[in-house]
Design a protein around this motif. Structure first.
Motif, PDB file in Angstrom:
ATOM      1  N   CYS A 255       0.826  -1.210   0.000  1.00 33.70           N
ATOM      2  CA  CYS A 255       0.000   0.000   0.000  1.00 33.70           C
ATOM      3  C   CYS A 255       0.864   1.265   0.000  1.00 33.70           C
ATOM      4  O   CYS A 255       0.557   2.245  -0.679  1.00 33.70           O
ATOM      5  CB  CYS A 255      -0.941   0.006   1.200  1.00 33.70           C
ATOM      6  N   ALA A 256       1.959   1.235   0.765  1.00 29.56           N
ATOM      7  CA  ALA A 256       2.837   2.408   0.832  1.00 29.56           C
ATOM      8  C   ALA A 256       3.447   2.701  -0.528  1.00 29.56           C
ATOM      9  O   ALA A 256       3.578   3.865  -0.929  1.00 29.56           O
ATOM     10  CB  ALA A 256       3.936   2.172   1.867  1.00 29.56           C
ATOM     11  N   GLN A 257       3.842   1.650  -1.256  1.00 26.21           N
ATOM     12  CA  GLN A 257       4.428   1.872  -2.578  1.00 26.21           C
ATOM     13  C   GLN A 257       3.383   2.423  -3.547  1.00 26.21           C
ATOM     14  O   GLN A 257       3.651   3.356  -4.298  1.00 26.21           O
ATOM     15  CB  GLN A 257       5.001   0.569  -3.137  1.00 26.21           C
ATOM     16  N   VAL A 258       2.184   1.867  -3.518  1.00 22.28           N
ATOM     17  CA  VAL A 258       1.118   2.355  -4.395  1.00 22.28           C
ATOM     18  C   VAL A 258       0.786   3.806  -4.071  1.00 22.28           C
ATOM     19  O   VAL A 258       0.624   4.642  -4.970  1.00 22.28           O
ATOM     20  CB  VAL A 258      -0.138   1.461  -4.264  1.00 22.28           C
ATOM     21  N   ASP A 259       0.698   4.136  -2.789  1.00 24.30           N
ATOM     22  CA  ASP A 259       0.402   5.517  -2.388  1.00 24.30           C
ATOM     23  C   ASP A 259       1.501   6.466  -2.831  1.00 24.30           C
ATOM     24  O   ASP A 259       1.226   7.590  -3.284  1.00 24.30           O
ATOM     25  CB  ASP A 259       0.218   5.593  -0.869  1.00 24.30           C
ATOM     26  N   ALA A 260       2.755   6.033  -2.696  1.00 29.27           N
ATOM     27  CA  ALA A 260       3.882   6.881  -3.110  1.00 29.27           C
ATOM     28  C   ALA A 260       3.849   7.139  -4.610  1.00 29.27           C
ATOM     29  O   ALA A 260       4.131   8.256  -5.060  1.00 29.27           O
ATOM     30  CB  ALA A 260       5.198   6.218  -2.713  1.00 29.27           C
ATOM     31  N   GLU A 261       3.485   6.128  -5.391  1.00 33.93           N
ATOM     32  CA  GLU A 261       3.390   6.303  -6.846  1.00 33.93           C
ATOM     33  C   GLU A 261       2.289   7.295  -7.198  1.00 33.93           C
ATOM     34  O   GLU A 261       2.456   8.153  -8.068  1.00 33.93           O
ATOM     35  CB  GLU A 261       3.106   4.954  -7.517  1.00 33.93           C
ATOM     36  N   GLN A 262       1.142   7.169  -6.523  1.00 34.34           N
ATOM     37  CA  GLN A 262       0.015   8.051  -6.813  1.00 34.34           C
ATOM     38  C   GLN A 262       0.293   9.491  -6.391  1.00 34.34           C
ATOM     39  O   GLN A 262      -0.248  10.433  -6.980  1.00 34.34           O
ATOM     40  CB  GLN A 262      -1.248   7.529  -6.115  1.00 34.34           C
ATOM     41  N   GLU A 263       1.135   9.676  -5.379  1.00 33.98           N
ATOM     42  CA  GLU A 263       1.498  11.036  -4.975  1.00 33.98           C
ATOM     43  C   GLU A 263       2.322  11.739  -6.051  1.00 33.98           C
ATOM     44  O   GLU A 263       2.218  12.947  -6.248  1.00 33.98           O
ATOM     45  CB  GLU A 263       2.295  10.987  -3.664  1.00 33.98           C
ATOM     46  N   VAL A 264       3.150  10.977  -6.757  1.00 33.18           N
ATOM     47  CA  VAL A 264       3.984  11.550  -7.813  1.00 33.18           C
ATOM     48  C   VAL A 264       3.145  11.877  -9.036  1.00 33.18           C
ATOM     49  O   VAL A 264       3.186  12.987  -9.576  1.00 33.18           O
ATOM     50  CB  VAL A 264       5.124  10.580  -8.187  1.00 33.18           C
ATOM     51  N   THR A 265       2.358  10.907  -9.518  1.00 32.51           N
ATOM     52  CA  THR A 265       1.510  11.090 -10.694  1.00 32.51           C
ATOM     53  C   THR A 265       0.248  10.284 -10.513  1.00 32.51           C
ATOM     54  O   THR A 265       0.317   9.077 -10.251  1.00 32.51           O
ATOM     55  CB  THR A 265       2.212  10.624 -11.983  1.00 32.51           C
ATOM     56  N   LYS A 266      -0.897  10.931 -10.688  1.00 30.29           N
ATOM     57  CA  LYS A 266      -2.165  10.233 -10.578  1.00 30.29           C
ATOM     58  C   LYS A 266      -2.406   9.398 -11.836  1.00 30.29           C
ATOM     59  O   LYS A 266      -1.991   9.748 -12.931  1.00 30.29           O
ATOM     60  CB  LYS A 266      -3.322  11.230 -10.415  1.00 30.29           C
ATOM     61  N   GLY A 267      -3.116   8.268 -11.655  1.00 30.44           N
ATOM     62  CA  GLY A 267      -3.491   7.444 -12.788  1.00 30.44           C
ATOM     63  C   GLY A 267      -2.532   6.293 -13.006  1.00 30.44           C
ATOM     64  O   GLY A 267      -1.466   6.221 -12.401  1.00 30.44           O
ATOM     65  N   SER A 268      -2.933   5.356 -13.903  1.00 30.41           N
ATOM     66  CA  SER A 268      -2.101   4.187 -14.179  1.00 30.41           C
ATOM     67  C   SER A 268      -2.125   3.798 -15.653  1.00 30.41           C
ATOM     68  O   SER A 268      -1.797   2.677 -15.998  1.00 30.41           O
ATOM     69  CB  SER A 268      -2.583   2.998 -13.333  1.00 30.41           C
ATOM     70  N   ASN A 269      -2.552   4.740 -16.539  1.00 31.21           N
ATOM     71  CA  ASN A 269      -2.529   4.409 -17.965  1.00 31.21           C
ATOM     72  C   ASN A 269      -1.094   4.404 -18.475  1.00 31.21           C
ATOM     73  O   ASN A 269      -0.165   4.842 -17.792  1.00 31.21           O
ATOM     74  CB  ASN A 269      -3.390   5.395 -18.759  1.00 31.21           C
ATOM     75  N   TYR A 270      -0.896   3.938 -19.713  1.00 33.91           N
ATOM     76  CA  TYR A 270       0.469   3.732 -20.200  1.00 33.91           C
ATOM     77  C   TYR A 270       1.212   5.027 -20.488  1.00 33.91           C
ATOM     78  O   TYR A 270       2.439   5.038 -20.495  1.00 33.91           O
ATOM     79  CB  TYR A 270       0.451   2.813 -21.422  1.00 33.91           C
ATOM     80  N   PRO A 420       8.474  -1.202  -9.376  1.00 30.57           N
ATOM     81  CA  PRO A 420       7.284  -0.879  -8.575  1.00 30.57           C
ATOM     82  C   PRO A 420       6.015  -1.300  -9.308  1.00 30.57           C
ATOM     83  O   PRO A 420       6.032  -1.544 -10.522  1.00 30.57           O
ATOM     84  CB  PRO A 420       7.362   0.642  -8.421  1.00 30.57           C
ATOM     85  N   ALA A 421       4.919  -1.371  -8.579  1.00 36.08           N
ATOM     86  CA  ALA A 421       3.697  -1.982  -9.099  1.00 36.08           C
ATOM     87  C   ALA A 421       3.200  -1.343 -10.392  1.00 36.08           C
ATOM     88  O   ALA A 421       2.827  -2.042 -11.335  1.00 36.08           O
ATOM     89  CB  ALA A 421       2.608  -1.908  -8.028  1.00 36.08           C
ATOM     90  N   ARG A 422       3.212  -0.014 -10.459  1.00 44.50           N
ATOM     91  CA  ARG A 422       2.574   0.652 -11.594  1.00 44.50           C
ATOM     92  C   ARG A 422       3.303   0.385 -12.908  1.00 44.50           C
ATOM     93  O   ARG A 422       2.676   0.255 -13.957  1.00 44.50           O
ATOM     94  CB  ARG A 422       2.475   2.159 -11.355  1.00 44.50           C
ATOM     95  N   ILE A 423       4.633   0.293 -12.869  1.00 42.31           N
ATOM     96  CA  ILE A 423       5.382   0.123 -14.112  1.00 42.31           C
ATOM     97  C   ILE A 423       5.853  -1.317 -14.320  1.00 42.31           C
ATOM     98  O   ILE A 423       6.549  -1.596 -15.292  1.00 42.31           O
ATOM     99  CB  ILE A 423       6.599   1.071 -14.161  1.00 42.31           C
ATOM    100  N   ARG A 424       5.476  -2.232 -13.423  1.00 44.46           N
ATOM    101  CA  ARG A 424       6.044  -3.581 -13.479  1.00 44.46           C
ATOM    102  C   ARG A 424       5.698  -4.306 -14.777  1.00 44.46           C
ATOM    103  O   ARG A 424       6.588  -4.826 -15.460  1.00 44.46           O
ATOM    104  CB  ARG A 424       5.581  -4.402 -12.274  1.00 44.46           C
TER     105      ARG A 424
END
Length: 543
Positions: A255-270, A420-424
């Motif tokens: 959860c901490a990693q996902v939250d940290a990613e979302q703080e940098v940039t919202k969204g998960s599209n390519y 990290p999860a978003r770019i894995r």
């Protein structure tokens, strides 16, 4: 480089809760790793099948000139890699939008279709079958390590992730021996080569059926915002309640990693994913490391040996025919025995980094000997194998030993661990696309290279493998014992100074911000303070 682990240290899994090593985890591991058997059979079969007279007659190789036959053989072998490169690119969007499990099922089915088409004695249909099977193999080559890496406890993540590679080597060895057995048949009918290729349908069928009973990965669900379902799946997989400290720590880190990613940039599209890779230095370092490891993985020349081992043994003086296939079968057994040793005892005890450097040095030296022997001894494949050729065979077996200790598995494990999860999914897809497109080029070129370059082919592989060992020393950190989420802290360091931070201390094995919260929690409990909200980890959602 403080924090290095002794080779004789006790495995870290001994301190983990016994419940996490359960039947559901082992079933998931076997089911997903079965994808490696599809890869191994398809890769191992074709090299021996290309030498069978029945196959040469069925596909016109016996009536072509040497150069034309080399080109057709290269096309047949390389068509799988061409499909694999496309499958690797398709795997990322499928994994992210259809889910890991559904994607494994879809591409497992595609492999079965392609494998069945390879039973048809028509060149166009055969090409198409290898291309379609390649789509399935290429996609699952990315999906399987990702699936295993995301679901494995960190103390045994290396061993469980490399079961995929173990299945590749197991199937490769069985394929070599299948080719040897059918080469002894007195018949020269199409049944000879069709049976050799039909074997791959068995593990492909098991993969497809077993995946229907595997749960989706908790990390993928959490990264998509489905935290309650992710926590439920995590508890199911670990066989522990949601308030168990082990579950709390693992869930908190994800959860901490996902939250940290979302703080940098919202969204998960390519578009967001590509922007994250391009603009965040730690992500660029991870992608550079993983893709470079896969390049050196291919530059060792292993695909030339896997696809064309009989021809290579013939070059160093082994009599052509069944004897080269027998020698190739022993080569497969050496790979299998060493891989079992690596998966069972090395990867999570010694780690990834040291065995890779040792294995690369052995591989490079083996290729150097073969190059010099072929150059100066000029062996012939008639009249028995000379003494230098016997030594060459031993060196090829040493090559197999070194390969299984390093380049065979390390790139797969590292790629599954560091992102990290978003770019894995996207990053692993790029890694495996490079893996397969280079495989395609090398496999297609190998017959011609062996005909025209001869010994220079092996010298090239030797030099590239030595360079790869140097790269590993300076740029590849040890990931054994680290949580996937703690990689964010590790890759804040420059890739070229990674050797200074290669081995983790105990504090480095857990994500620092989560570790700090646990320290605060303990301090709060000592002073009767309220437990921090971020550490209670959705306790209100527990079943």
């Amino acid at each position: 480089m403080g924090g290095g682990t002794s080779i004789w240290a006790s495995p870290e899994w001994r301190t983990d809760p016994r419940e996490i090593f359960n039947g559901r985890l082992w079933y998931l591991t076997v089911a997903v790793a079965m994808a490696g058997c599809s890869y191994g059979f398809d890769q191992g079969n074709i090299g021996g099948v290309l030498t069978l007279p029945s196959f040469k007659r069925a596909f016109g190789l016996d009536v072509l000139s040497e150069e034309e036959a080399d080109a057709r053989a290269g096309n047949i072998a390389a068509m799988l890699a061409a499909g694999g490169s496309g499958g690797a690119l398709l795997a990322a969007p499928c994994a992210d939008f259809l889910g890991r499990r559904n994607s494994m099922i879809i591409f497992g089915f595609l492999f079965l279709v392609g494998a069945a088409m390879q039973e048809v004695a028509h060149l166009g249909v055969f090409y198409a079958g290898r291309l379609i099977a390649g789509l399935g193999v290429g996609a699952t080559s990315m999906l399987a390590p990702q699936y295993l890496g995301e679901n494995s406890p960190k103390s045994v993540r290396g061993s469980l992730t490399t079961t995929y590679n173990l299945c590749i080597i197991l199937a490769l060895s069985l394929a070599f021996w299948t080719n040897y057995e059918v080469s002894l048949w007195s018949t020269s009918s199409n049944v000879q080569w069709k049976l050799a290729l039909a074997i791959q349908l068995i593990p492909g069928g098991f993969l497809l059926l077993m995946m229907f009973f595997v749960i989706d990965t908790p990390r993928a669900l959490i990264s998509k915002g489905q935290r309650e379902k992710g926590l439920t799946n995590l508890c199911t997989l670990r066989q522990l309640p949601a308030d168990h400290p082990y579950v709390i720590q693992e869930f908190s880190e994800v959860c901490a990693q996902v939250d940290a990613e979302q703080e940098v940039t919202k969204g998960s599209n390519y578009w967001v994913v590509m922007k994250d890779i391009a603009t965040i230095p730690s992500n660029r370092r991870r992608l550079f490391l993983a893709t470079t490891l896969f390049l050196f993985h291919k530059f060792t020349g292993t695909d030339s040996l896997n696809y064309f081992a009989p021809e290579i043994f013939e070059m160093i003086g082994v009599k052509s025919g069944s004897l080269t296939l027998l020698t190739t079968g022993v080569y497969g057994l050496v790979k299998l025995a060493t891989t079992i040793l690596y998966v069972a005892f090395i990867v999570d005890r010694v780690g990834r980094r040291r065995p890779l450097m040792v294995g690369a040095a052995l591989q490079a030296t083996a290729m150097l000997y073969i190059a010099l022997y072929v150059r100066f001894a000029k062996p012939e494949s008639t009249g028995g194998t000379p003494a230098g050729g016997i030594v060459g065979i031993v060196w090829i077996y040493i090559y197999a030993f070194g390969w299984s200790f390093g380049w065979s598995v390390a790139p797969y494990v590292v790629a599954a661990e560091i992102f990290p999860a978003r770019i894995r999914s996207f990053s692993m897809s790029i890694c495996f696309f490079i893996n397969w497109i280079v495989d395609y080029g090398i496999t297609k070129a190998t017959p011609s290279m062996m005909t025209h370059l001869g010994w220079g082919t092996f010298l090239l592989y030797a030099m590239l493998t030595y360079i790869g060992a140097i790269f590993v020393y300076f740029c590849m950190p040890e990931s054994k014992g680290r949580s996937i989420e703690s990689m964010d802290d590790l890759f804040q360091n420059s890739i070229w100074t990674m050797f200074r931070h290669a081995y983790p201390t105990e504090e480095d094995k857990i994500r620092h911000d989560v570790q700090d919260k646990f320290v605060q929690k303990l301090a709060g409990e000592e002073h009767g303070a309220k437990e921090p909200e971020s550490v209670t980890v959705h306790a209100e959602n527990r079943a």
